[in-house]
Design a protein around this motif. Sequence first.
Motif, mmCIF file in Angstrom:
data_model
loop_
_atom_site.group_PDB
_atom_site.id
_atom_site.type_symbol
_atom_site.label_atom_id
_atom_site.label_comp_id
_atom_site.label_asym_id
_atom_site.label_seq_id
_atom_site.Cartn_x
_atom_site.Cartn_y
_atom_site.Cartn_z
ATOM 1 N N ARG A 2 -27.161 -43.189 -13.646
ATOM 2 C CA ARG A 2 -28.112 -42.206 -13.119
ATOM 3 C C ARG A 2 -27.559 -40.790 -13.313
ATOM 4 N N ASP A 3 -28.479 -39.833 -13.461
ATOM 5 C CA ASP A 3 -28.063 -38.440 -13.560
ATOM 6 C C ASP A 3 -27.874 -37.852 -12.159
ATOM 7 N N LYS A 4 -27.580 -36.562 -12.092
ATOM 8 C CA LYS A 4 -27.310 -35.922 -10.803
ATOM 9 C C LYS A 4 -28.491 -35.973 -9.858
ATOM 10 N N GLU A 5 -29.673 -36.094 -10.400
ATOM 11 C CA GLU A 5 -30.883 -36.162 -9.575
ATOM 12 C C GLU A 5 -31.243 -37.589 -9.196
ATOM 13 N N GLY A 6 -30.439 -38.544 -9.625
ATOM 14 C CA GLY A 6 -30.687 -39.937 -9.271
ATOM 15 C C GLY A 6 -31.623 -40.671 -10.206
ATOM 16 N N LYS A 7 -31.988 -40.054 -11.338
ATOM 17 C CA LYS A 7 -32.890 -40.705 -12.286
ATOM 18 C C LYS A 7 -32.092 -41.539 -13.286
ATOM 19 N N GLU A 25 -30.748 -42.681 -16.569
ATOM 20 C CA GLU A 25 -30.602 -42.010 -17.858
ATOM 21 C C GLU A 25 -30.152 -42.957 -18.970
#
Length: 547
Positions: free
Chosen positions: A522-527, A529
Amino acid sequence: MNKRLYILFSILLSVSISTIAQEIRTFEIEAKIDALVPERVNDSTPGLVVGIVKDGKLIFTKGYGLGNMAYKIPNDTKMLYNLGSVSKQFLGYAFAMLHVQGKLNLDDTVNTYLDNWPTFDHTVTLRHLLTHTSGYREAYTMSELAGRAVDVDRLTRDECLEVIRKQPKLEFIPGARHTYNSTTYVVLSEILEKVTDTPADEWIEENIFKPLKMNHTQIESYVGELVTNAAESYSFNPEEGYTNEKSNRAIFGAADVYSSIEDLKKWFSVFRSDVLGGKEARNLFLAPFILRDGTNSEYALGIRTETHNGLQVYHHTGGHESFISQLRYYPDYDLGIVVLTNFGRNGWLSASKIAELFLSTHMTNSSQKDINQISVNKNKLEQLEGIYVAKTLNGTLNLSMVDESLSLNGRNRLIPTSDNTFGIRGWNGAIEIEHTSDSTLLHLKDGQKTTYFKVKKWNENIDSLKIYEGNYWSDELEMVYHLHLDKGELTIQNRWLGIVKLQPISKDFFQSNKDYYVKFNRDKEGKIEGFNINSERTVDVFFKRIE
């Protein structure tokens, strides 16, 4: 009777009694080995061949079943069998010889010998390649991830090398781990050719097989090459019956040596004497690699160096098509054992069990090893229940309560030896539990130390699985995986792979029905990737999410 006749008669009687005694011992050995032969093997099926070498002499040989079903040719000691990975030790010995001769140095980098070869953050040496401690990719696994069936689809030497050339980074620091990797032996065959200006298979035949008079041993250097007097290998299933297995790869180094019981008897001489290349080469060949943390990897130059019930043994196994080979040598007792089968697991007869027929009185029977069991509160044991994931994200262990005892994977009862350590009867290793501030760790100590961390159970549902759907691209494999929900299950779909099911283990971590693991990132926003695929031999194969 005069004195001269009496002496002659005594000598003849002594020889006769000795011969009879030897025949009795041979008969006893045969009966015991016959009892170990799998029930599926008989005179009308494929089977196996056994050879036992004592003090340099072949004291027992016997074939079981057929080496060729079409022509009803029995398995025998002169017939050739594909040795699979047992072939690696011949290349390993070659590098020991060349090192001693000063034609190469095992601690040189791979880049010293290969042009246009990738460099990584850490140095990879020839010794790392020989001992499976390099951190390079494994071509067989990468081929499977690309939807190719190993042995069915063509896999060339250049394709194996290209897997490493496309590798973005090493899987681990060289020398830190021992991870079995056949591809490194393909690289080694390239290096040997560069150093000697001779194809690797030809050099081995001229400098190893010929001096040892292994005159019938052959190397398959290209797909379809004629190997004279070779057995055929077979598999069986109820729908199709017997299938004559064929391979679509011939990559010397990793495999593809064909040999017989009678020739392998001659190979045992390198374990018992300095007959080939001198003492220094022999010692180098048999010296196990010591990992960076000081652990003995128990693997030397193409040969395992371990103990079996307290006795030192050099050994290796191999598999190719439906051939399986086993070679074991016990140096303290000058005993060598070879078992070659052309019936896959149906023809498996354990070479270590044969060794126990001869050496049981000298062995420490691990199955009877005393374990100093202590009593641990049931509530404490229950707190350890759960799923533990390997730090390398390529394996899991499950601890659960079975009949008031803690069990490993529901099969092996764990015996407490302290508040945080456990043993298993018949196993010389140990399991240690460590509690840290943020997790519970399980250390499995069996020669090497493998660490697992406890994960929380994830109660997934359709909505929570939907976030993983999408298309994912791998630069290494140059292909797209499509992730979809299919009847409530998350699946990988690809025209070459078919449909691969993913079983949730914990949040963002899944196990496939192909024996590899998928870890979503996950990326920093929680999505989401992307994800990494991890298997026993290959880790961190990255797929990026794409629109």
